[in-house]
Design an enzyme around this catalytic site. Structure first.
Site, PDB file in Angstrom:
ATOM      1  CE  LYS A  22      -1.670   1.482   4.123  1.00 51.18           C
ATOM      2  NZ  LYS A  22      -1.349   2.868   4.476  1.00 51.18           N
ATOM      3  CG  ASN A  23       2.239   2.756   3.539  1.00 51.67           C
ATOM      4  OD1 ASN A  23       1.088   3.119   3.265  1.00 51.67           O
ATOM      5  ND2 ASN A  23       2.625   2.493   4.781  1.00 51.67           N
ATOM      6  NE  ARG A  93       1.119  12.174   7.227  1.00 54.81           N
ATOM      7  CZ  ARG A  93       1.131  13.350   7.831  1.00 54.81           C
ATOM      8  NH1 ARG A  93       0.010  13.895   8.236  1.00 54.81           N
ATOM      9  NH2 ARG A  93       2.259  13.984   8.040  1.00 54.81           N
ATOM     10  CB  CYS A 117      -3.912   6.073  11.130  1.00 48.81           C
ATOM     11  SG  CYS A 117      -4.708   4.724  10.267  1.00 48.81           S
ATOM     12  NE  ARG A 122       0.733  10.078  10.481  1.00 48.31           N
ATOM     13  CZ  ARG A 122       0.245   9.088   9.728  1.00 48.31           C
ATOM     14  NH1 ARG A 122      -1.015   8.758   9.798  1.00 48.31           N
ATOM     15  NH2 ARG A 122       1.021   8.448   8.879  1.00 48.31           N
ATOM     16  N   PRO A 123       3.229  16.110  11.846  1.00 41.28           N
ATOM     17  CG  PRO A 123       5.183  16.904  12.834  1.00 41.28           C
ATOM     18  CD  PRO A 123       4.161  15.816  12.932  1.00 41.28           C
ATOM     19  CB  ILE A 124       3.567  18.178   6.488  1.00 38.07           C
ATOM     20  CG1 ILE A 124       2.676  19.413   6.660  1.00 38.07           C
ATOM     21  CG2 ILE A 124       2.727  16.912   6.433  1.00 38.07           C
ATOM     22  CD1 ILE A 124       1.842  19.701   5.425  1.00 38.07           C
ATOM     23  CG  ASP A 125       8.321  19.841  10.578  1.00 35.81           C
ATOM     24  OD1 ASP A 125       7.570  18.861  10.714  1.00 35.81           O
ATOM     25  OD2 ASP A 125       9.488  19.858  11.007  1.00 35.81           O
ATOM     26  CD  GLN A 126      11.618  15.692   8.677  1.00 34.22           C
ATOM     27  OE1 GLN A 126      12.305  15.159   7.829  1.00 34.22           O
ATOM     28  NE2 GLN A 126      11.332  15.120   9.822  1.00 34.22           N
ATOM     29  CG  ASP A 303       3.376   1.136   9.698  1.00 32.67           C
ATOM     30  OD1 ASP A 303       3.115   2.041  10.497  1.00 32.67           O
ATOM     31  OD2 ASP A 303       3.585   1.340   8.489  1.00 32.67           O
ATOM     32  CB  ILE A 325       7.749   6.244  14.752  1.00 30.50           C
ATOM     33  CG1 ILE A 325       8.929   5.274  14.596  1.00 30.50           C
ATOM     34  CG2 ILE A 325       7.504   7.067  13.485  1.00 30.50           C
ATOM     35  CD1 ILE A 325      10.173   5.803  13.982  1.00 30.50           C
ATOM     36  NE  ARG A 395      -7.047   4.668   5.961  1.00 30.74           N
ATOM     37  CZ  ARG A 395      -6.415   5.655   6.564  1.00 30.74           C
ATOM     38  NH1 ARG A 395      -6.842   6.066   7.730  1.00 30.74           N
ATOM     39  NH2 ARG A 395      -5.386   6.235   6.012  1.00 30.74           N
TER      40      ARG A 395
HETATM   41  N1  EPU Z   1       7.696  13.895  10.942  1.00 28.60           N
HETATM   42  C1  EPU Z   1       7.917  15.210  11.283  1.00 28.60           C
HETATM   43  N2  EPU Z   1       7.833  16.155  10.298  1.00 28.60           N
HETATM   44  C2  EPU Z   1       7.533  15.844   9.008  1.00 28.60           C
HETATM   45  C3  EPU Z   1       7.298  14.490   8.674  1.00 28.60           C
HETATM   46  C4  EPU Z   1       7.387  13.532   9.669  1.00 28.60           C
HETATM   47  O1  EPU Z   1       8.184  15.535  12.430  1.00 28.60           O
HETATM   48  O2  EPU Z   1       7.479  16.743   8.165  1.00 28.60           O
HETATM   49  C5  EPU Z   1       7.786  12.860  11.995  1.00 28.60           C
HETATM   50  C6  EPU Z   1       6.437  12.193  12.256  1.00 28.60           C
HETATM   51  O3  EPU Z   1       5.667  12.914  13.201  1.00 28.60           O
HETATM   52  C7  EPU Z   1       6.829  10.827  12.750  1.00 28.60           C
HETATM   53  C8  EPU Z   1       8.118  10.545  11.985  1.00 28.60           C
HETATM   54  O4  EPU Z   1       8.601  11.802  11.533  1.00 28.60           O
HETATM   55  O5  EPU Z   1       7.142  10.876  14.111  1.00 28.60           O
HETATM   56  C9  EPU Z   1       7.952   9.602  10.803  1.00 28.60           C
HETATM   57  O6  EPU Z   1       6.975  10.093   9.904  1.00 28.60           O
HETATM   58  P1  EPU Z   1       7.016   9.742   8.361  1.00 28.60           P
HETATM   59  O7  EPU Z   1       6.982  11.017   7.597  1.00 28.60           O
HETATM   60  O8  EPU Z   1       8.108   8.778   8.077  1.00 28.60           O
HETATM   61  O9  EPU Z   1       5.618   9.001   8.178  1.00 28.60           O
HETATM   62  P2  EPU Z   1       4.546   9.176   7.028  1.00 28.60           P
HETATM   63  O10 EPU Z   1       5.203   9.352   5.724  1.00 28.60           O
HETATM   64  O11 EPU Z   1       3.539  10.181   7.448  1.00 28.60           O
HETATM   65  C10 EPU Z   1       4.473   6.642   6.481  1.00 28.60           C
HETATM   66  C11 EPU Z   1       3.411   5.577   6.402  1.00 28.60           C
HETATM   67  C12 EPU Z   1       2.966   5.190   7.794  1.00 28.60           C
HETATM   68  C13 EPU Z   1       4.166   4.727   8.597  1.00 28.60           C
HETATM   69  C14 EPU Z   1       5.270   5.811   8.604  1.00 28.60           C
HETATM   70  C15 EPU Z   1       6.543   5.383   9.296  1.00 28.60           C
HETATM   71  C16 EPU Z   1       2.332   6.102   4.309  1.00 28.60           C
HETATM   72  C17 EPU Z   1       1.121   6.559   3.577  1.00 28.60           C
HETATM   73  N3  EPU Z   1       2.290   6.098   5.631  1.00 28.60           N
HETATM   74  O12 EPU Z   1       3.858   7.762   7.097  1.00 28.60           O
HETATM   75  O13 EPU Z   1       2.069   4.113   7.614  1.00 28.60           O
HETATM   76  O14 EPU Z   1       3.785   4.457   9.922  1.00 28.60           O
HETATM   77  O15 EPU Z   1       5.590   6.156   7.233  1.00 28.60           O
HETATM   78  O16 EPU Z   1       7.085   4.254   8.686  1.00 28.60           O
HETATM   79  O17 EPU Z   1       3.306   5.718   3.688  1.00 28.60           O
HETATM   80  C18 EPU Z   1       0.283   2.685   8.098  1.00 28.60           C
HETATM   81  O18 EPU Z   1       0.454   2.170   6.980  1.00 28.60           O
HETATM   82  O19 EPU Z   1      -0.479   2.196   8.986  1.00 28.60           O
HETATM   83  C19 EPU Z   1       0.981   3.935   8.421  1.00 28.60           C
HETATM   84  C20 EPU Z   1       0.619   4.730   9.400  1.00 28.60           C
END
Ligand code: EPU
Length: 414
Positions: A22-23, A93, A117, A122-126, A303, A325, A395
């Protein structure tokens, strides 16, 4: 509202085949929107999030056919720079990837905040910092607006975020010059997205390492691509096999992606046999406790923390689980207390004292992997477990009740 009803206590035995990841599938579908021609994507799991991504791309003007056999044909020629609807974006997401593709294609994006979820902040600052490094101006309001006169390759510094790494790749693939992303996430799905884009003619090197180097290209051509098997579904089956003292051959998976999970399961006393594209997991007798600390790949995946900690509630001894995480990934354990689990959660650490048995109860899944964890609990428990919140499980797990039935579980959707 669908529910799963599980009569527990059965050993799971037989073969299951893992669906596509999925991811990986979600960003690959989004990446197809950067192409100038039709792309065919195979081995997509036919799950809710993938269906939403197809709907989002259609809403934005792409032609998308998605069939339950896992093939998507995406023609992005008609894609327009429109604002995606808030209710659809809020459903998952992966809608963050719309920022990367719209910026990459139109130098402009206006998107509502993403959903996903509820497992912690789950910030997107990066993501935003990365877009800014490529020359975009970011305005944060009710909607996020990103604008660049053109995107120009640059150095981008991240902290191992999967989403941000993929999003910056999407934006940079057609940018002018060279982008170097430092501190990349190394998850298999990041590599899959880079491979797909390279098949279309992109120049991305280093995916799977800390540093990814992207030389911008002007056009991306039509391609056919097969998504990798789902690492998290594979791990879920491994855990279910061990948790039920079963014996399952998990076909169509990539064993090297599972090394840390295999190692942990072996520590609990389960046997893990690796083939080229299959794993066999079997267990007998009570499993031993073990400690888990979630880490970015190749560490133990967050996960899988939920299904694994559910399994450990019946292991012999105390397991200490540390979730590094996401801070809210223990809700399944709170639910499992009502099934007889002995758990104490202190901030990001859960202390799990294994009990002899769990008892079937009515429990509620709060997110996708919590749902998988509660299925593990229901399979182990004595009596009947009813799980609500199945919409979360749908999902990310394709036909899970059919697959479970095929290995001997007693599970029904009502
Ligand atoms: N983070 C920040 N700032 C950012 C982005 C991330 O602080 O701009 C932090 C997050 O808060 C978290 C960590 O960095 O603590 C990791 O976040 P990441 O960006 O890696 O996660 P994501 O891309 O939002 C994906 C998967 C998640 C999985 C995580 C970690 C997708 C659609 N989602 O999320 O999958 O848990 O990577 O491996 O790819 C799931 O499938 O159930 C699921 C939640």
């Amino acid at each position: 509202m669908d529910q799963f009803v599980i009569n527990g206590g059965r050993r799971l035995t037989g073969c299951v085949s893992v669906s596509g990841a999925k991811n990986a599938g979600l960003p690959v579908m989004a990446a197809a929107a950067l192409c100038d021609d039709v792309c065919i994507i195979d081995n997509l799991p036919y799950v809710k999030d993938i269906i939403i991504m197809a709907d989002l791309l259609r809403y934005m003007g792409a032609e998308v056919s998605l069939s339950p056999n896992g093939r998507a044909v995406i023609n992005p020629r008609g894609l327009k720079n429109v604002i995606p609807p808030e209710d659809m974006v809020a459903k998952m997401r992966a809608s963050t990837y719309l920022m990367g593709i719209l910026l990459g294609r139109f130098n402009e994006a206006c998107v509502p905040p993403p959903g996903g979820c509820s497992i912690g902040a789950r910030p997107i600052d990066q993501h935003l910092r990365g877009f800014e490094a490529l020359g975009a101006r970011v305005e944060e309001g009710a909607f996020l607006t990103l604008r660049a006169s053109k995107l120009v390759g640059s150095n981008v510094y991240l902290e191992a975020s999967v989403g941000a790494t993929i999003n910056i790749i999407l934006a940079a693939v057609k940018a002018e010059g060279v982008t170097v992303i430092h501190g990349c996430a190394k998850e298999p799905h990041v590599v899959d997205v880079a491979n797909f884009l390279n098949n279309m003619g992109a120049s991305i090197r280093g995916a799977g390492t800390d540093t990814i180097r992207i030389r911008g290209v002007q056009t991306l051509r039509s391609t056919s691509y097969t998504i990798i098997p789902d690492q998290i579904e594979t791990g879920t089956w491994m855990i279910m096999a061990a948790a039920t003292k079963g014996d399952i051959v998990i076909e169509n998976c990539i064993p090297p992606h599972m090394e840390v999970v295999s190692a942990k399961l072996r520590k609990t006393g389960a046997e893990v046999i690796e083939g080229d594209d299959f794993l066999r997991v079997r267990a007998s007798g009570r499993l031993n406790a073990t400690n888990i600390r979630t880490m970015v790949y190749p560490g133990f995946p967050t996960d899988l923390q939920q299904p694994m900690s559910a399994m450990l509630t019946c292991a012999n001894g105390r397991s200490i689980i540390t979730e590094t995480i996401y801070e809210q990934r223990y809700r399944h354990l709170e639910e499992m207390r009502r099934m007889g689990a002995k758990v104490q959660v202190e901030d990001r650490v859960a202390f799990v004292d294994g009990v002899e048995r769990l008892y079937g109860r009515t429990v509620e899944a709060s997110d996708l992997r919590a749902g998988a964890a509660l299925i593990v609990a229901g399979l182990m428990a004595e009596g009947t477990t009813t799980i609500s919140g199945v919409k979360y499980i749908d999902r990310g797990y394709e036909r899970i009740e059919d697959k479970l039935t095929s290995v001997g579980a007693d599970i029904k959707r009502i």
